[in-house]
Design a protein around this motif. Structure first.
Motif, PDB file in Angstrom:
ATOM      1  N   UNK A   1       0.864  -1.164   0.000  1.00  0.00           N
ATOM      2  CA  UNK A   1       0.000   0.000   0.000  1.00  0.00           C
ATOM      3  C   UNK A   1       0.911   1.228   0.000  1.00  0.00           C
ATOM      4  N   UNK A   2       0.934   1.954  -1.092  1.00  0.00           N
ATOM      5  CA  UNK A   2       1.933   3.002  -1.258  1.00  0.00           C
ATOM      6  C   UNK A   2       1.324   4.174  -2.015  1.00  0.00           C
ATOM      7  N   UNK A   3       1.932   5.333  -1.890  1.00  0.00           N
ATOM      8  CA  UNK A   3       1.419   6.509  -2.583  1.00  0.00           C
ATOM      9  C   UNK A   3       1.993   6.637  -3.984  1.00  0.00           C
ATOM     10  N   UNK A   4       1.149   6.981  -4.952  1.00  0.00           N
ATOM     11  CA  UNK A   4       1.664   7.184  -6.311  1.00  0.00           C
ATOM     12  C   UNK A   4       2.236   8.584  -6.478  1.00  0.00           C
ATOM     13  N   UNK A   5       1.883   9.501  -5.572  1.00  0.00           N
ATOM     14  CA  UNK A   5       2.462  10.843  -5.533  1.00  0.00           C
ATOM     15  C   UNK A   5       2.197  11.399  -4.136  1.00  0.00           C
ATOM     16  N   UNK A   6       2.578  12.658  -3.919  1.00  0.00           N
ATOM     17  CA  UNK A   6       2.450  13.240  -2.592  1.00  0.00           C
ATOM     18  C   UNK A   6       1.052  13.807  -2.338  1.00  0.00           C
ATOM     19  N   UNK A   7       0.141  13.674  -3.300  1.00  0.00           N
ATOM     20  CA  UNK A   7      -1.196  14.254  -3.189  1.00  0.00           C
ATOM     21  C   UNK A   7      -2.243  13.193  -2.877  1.00  0.00           C
ATOM     22  N   UNK A   8      -2.228  12.096  -3.634  1.00  0.00           N
ATOM     23  CA  UNK A   8      -3.264  11.073  -3.495  1.00  0.00           C
ATOM     24  C   UNK A   8      -2.972  10.140  -2.315  1.00  0.00           C
ATOM     25  N   UNK A   9      -4.011   9.586  -1.716  1.00  0.00           N
ATOM     26  CA  UNK A   9      -3.807   8.647  -0.609  1.00  0.00           C
ATOM     27  C   UNK A   9      -3.160   7.362  -1.111  1.00  0.00           C
ATOM     28  N   UNK A  10      -2.497   6.614  -0.224  1.00  0.00           N
ATOM     29  CA  UNK A  10      -1.870   5.346  -0.634  1.00  0.00           C
ATOM     30  C   UNK A  10      -2.888   4.381  -1.229  1.00  0.00           C
ATOM     31  N   UNK A  11      -2.445   3.611  -2.216  1.00  0.00           N
ATOM     32  CA  UNK A  11      -3.285   2.636  -2.894  1.00  0.00           C
ATOM     33  C   UNK A  11      -2.540   1.302  -2.947  1.00  0.00           C
ATOM     34  N   UNK A  12      -3.218   0.180  -2.689  1.00  0.00           N
ATOM     35  CA  UNK A  12      -2.534  -1.115  -2.795  1.00  0.00           C
ATOM     36  C   UNK A  12      -2.269  -1.500  -4.249  1.00  0.00           C
ATOM     37  N   UNK A  13      -1.152  -2.172  -4.473  1.00  0.00           N
ATOM     38  CA  UNK A  13      -0.794  -2.676  -5.800  1.00  0.00           C
ATOM     39  C   UNK A  13      -0.058  -4.001  -5.634  1.00  0.00           C
ATOM     40  N   UNK A  14      -0.169  -4.843  -6.665  1.00  0.00           N
ATOM     41  CA  UNK A  14       0.471  -6.164  -6.668  1.00  0.00           C
ATOM     42  C   UNK A  14       1.293  -6.302  -7.932  1.00  0.00           C
ATOM     43  N   UNK A  15       2.555  -6.709  -7.763  1.00  0.00           N
ATOM     44  CA  UNK A  15       3.403  -6.972  -8.916  1.00  0.00           C
ATOM     45  C   UNK A  15       4.172  -8.269  -8.708  1.00  0.00           C
ATOM     46  N   UNK A  16       4.298  -9.050  -9.782  1.00  0.00           N
ATOM     47  CA  UNK A  16       5.222 -10.180  -9.833  1.00  0.00           C
ATOM     48  C   UNK A  16       6.436  -9.713 -10.615  1.00  0.00           C
ATOM     49  N   UNK A  17       7.630 -10.094 -10.164  1.00  0.00           N
ATOM     50  CA  UNK A  17       8.835  -9.744 -10.928  1.00  0.00           C
ATOM     51  C   UNK A  17       9.749 -10.950 -11.071  1.00  0.00           C
ATOM     52  N   UNK A  18      10.335 -11.070 -12.238  1.00  0.00           N
ATOM     53  CA  UNK A  18      11.247 -12.165 -12.539  1.00  0.00           C
ATOM     54  C   UNK A  18      12.627 -11.577 -12.810  1.00  0.00           C
ATOM     55  N   UNK A  19      13.647 -12.115 -12.138  1.00  0.00           N
ATOM     56  CA  UNK A  19      15.026 -11.675 -12.309  1.00  0.00           C
ATOM     57  C   UNK A  19      15.691 -12.676 -13.254  1.00  0.00           C
ATOM     58  N   UNK A  20      15.599 -12.397 -14.558  1.00  0.00           N
ATOM     59  CA  UNK A  20      16.036 -13.355 -15.576  1.00  0.00           C
ATOM     60  C   UNK A  20      17.523 -13.191 -15.860  1.00  0.00           C
TER      61      UNK A  20
END
Length: 445
Positions: A316-335
């Motif tokens: 749960x993180x902010x996309x900028x300093x104005x909007x409230x934090x929003x949850x996001x999910x990412x998968x990442x592969x270190x190829x």
């Protein structure tokens, strides 16, 4: 003598492994493991030729004929849903002269035709067309014997598709082990499941693949300094030590691990990552146990790695300093690409039945924080590049890196409701020690 031959006959890479085994017992590792050519060749042979590696999410190929091209080590595979709805993975190499039969990274196709001599394969891998076949081969060519080579092992867990090059590999169920309990936290919030939005982002970093896996498996400590500016800008909680408050969990013997982080003291944050009420109601109905609900209720940030090179970030993180934090999910592969070089693959995922307004807010948060040019992503990449540069020098072979955090003063949490070994503080490095123990076990097998 080739690098491969040196590694098998006791070259410098073997000496590094012997040193790593001795040092890991006391919470140390040699600095050169992040940029050694022989170590890299051993990883290709002993880990990526034998492990289960994440390939895609099923939502990337929803319809018959949909395909994506994915990689394990140096090998390329066409991952496709055939005309009967079956998910298959074909080695991307023509059986005639070895040209790649698919040169587009994604699309929809009923057949694949090699551009060199025109051999044509149905999307189930069957060879169906050979130009001038009768004239060139007479009755010699048995088409049934010359289809595309299937990947030795292919399996799924909750929509996550994995492959292995080793026909004798343990089952995916065994490989994941108790990590499945934690994967359920991300993949079973909704009966509809997850969906990937857009194509995965991809970019190259002059850094060793293990650094991404190491960072996500258990390194909450770096947020205090590396991401300090994000705290000051208001994109992260006001406490610079926000990533300390949680559980540090690993699955013994498997190499998997996670950091399960809640709200810092005196900084109230919404439960369940701050997901909207629709998703919270859904997860309470769809999680496989009450323990999952109790754990998820306390979470605001989760980072983790499925050995060897799949990482998950649900924050749960902010996309900028104005909007409230929003949850996001990412998968990442270190190829892994080469010694000291990797390609990062990054997927944004969200529940299929989430409200459209939330999907868009979550996507924007991902793009601006952990997308290709995201502010958090740039912080991490610079650290990993610097480590890899230093690891390539002569002095790195004498330097010992410290992995002793939490080694003496932290005891396992007896009240943790999930599987694995959990410590009641995410400033620890038990997860990394478990990761490298598994890494060494496979390299020395």
């Amino acid at each position: 003598m080739t690098i491969y031959a040196q590694s098998r006959s006791g070259g410098e890479g073997t000496h590094l492994l012997e040193e790593a085994r001795r040092q890991l017992a006391v919470g140390e590792l040699p600095g050169a493991i992040y940029h050694d050519p022989e170590i890299f060749e051993l990883e290709m042979e002993k880990i990526f030729a034998r492990a289960w590696v994440y390939l895609a999410h099923e939502s990337e190929i929803p319809n018959a004929g949909d395909y994506v091209v994915r990689y394990i080590g140096r090998d390329s595979f066409i991952l496709i849903r055939d005309e009967n709805g079956n998910v298959r993975a074909h080695f991307n190499m023509c059986r005639h002269r070895g040209m790649q039969v698919c040169r587009s990274e994604m699309g929809n196709a009923s057949h694949f035709r090699c551009p060199y001599h025109g051999w044509t394969y149905r999307n189930d891998g069957t060879l169906v067309g050979v130009p001038a076949g009768k004239e060139a081969y007479g009755d010699r060519l048995n088409k049934e014997a010359w289809g595309l080579i299937p990947i030795p092992r292919l399996d799924q867990y909750n929509g996550m598709i994995f492959g292995s090059l080793d026909p004798k590999a343990p089952s995916l169920d065994e490989w994941l082990g108790d990590m499945k309990w934690y994967l359920d936290l991300f993949t079973r919030r909704s009966a509809a499941g997850l969906e990937v939005i857009g194509a995965p982002h991809r970019w190259m970093i002059d850094a060793d693949w293990k650094l991404g896996a190491d960072n996500f498996v258990g390194d909450a400590y770096h947020t205090l300094m590396t991401h300090r500016s994000m705290v000051e800008l208001g994109l992260a909680p006001r406490d610079p030590q926000f990533a300390m408050y949680g559980e540090h969990v690993h699955i013994p013997g498997k190499g998997h691990g996670l950091g399960m982080i809640g709200a810092p003291p005196n900084i109230p944050l919404p439960p369940f990552w701050g997901y909207p009420e629709e998703i919270v109601r859904s997860l309470k109905e769809n999680y496989p146990s009450e323990a999952h609900v109790r754990v998820a209720e306390k979470l605001n940030f989760v980072h983790g790695t499925v050995f060897p090179n799949l990482s998950i970030l649900n924050v749960m993180i902010g996309r900028d300093h104005v909007h409230p934090p929003t949850p996001m999910l990412t998968f990442r592969l270190w190829h892994p690409i080469a010694p000291g070089k990797m390609e990062v693959w990054s997927w944004f995922l969200v529940e299929k039945d989430a409200p459209e307004w939330f999907k868009e807010q979550s996507r924007l948060t991902y793009l601006r924080t952990f997308g290709t040019s995201g502010v958090f992503e740039q912080d991490d990449a610079e650290m990993w590049r610097g480590i890899t540069r230093a690891a390539g020098g002569e002095m790195a072979r004498r330097n010992r890196m410290n992995y002793q955090m939490g080694m003496d003063h932290l005891a396992p949490d007896p009240n943790w409701p999930g599987p694995g070994v959990a410590y009641p503080l995410d400033y620890a490095e038990a997860n990394q020690r478990n990761f490298y123990a598994r890494w060494l076990e496979m390299l020395e097998a």
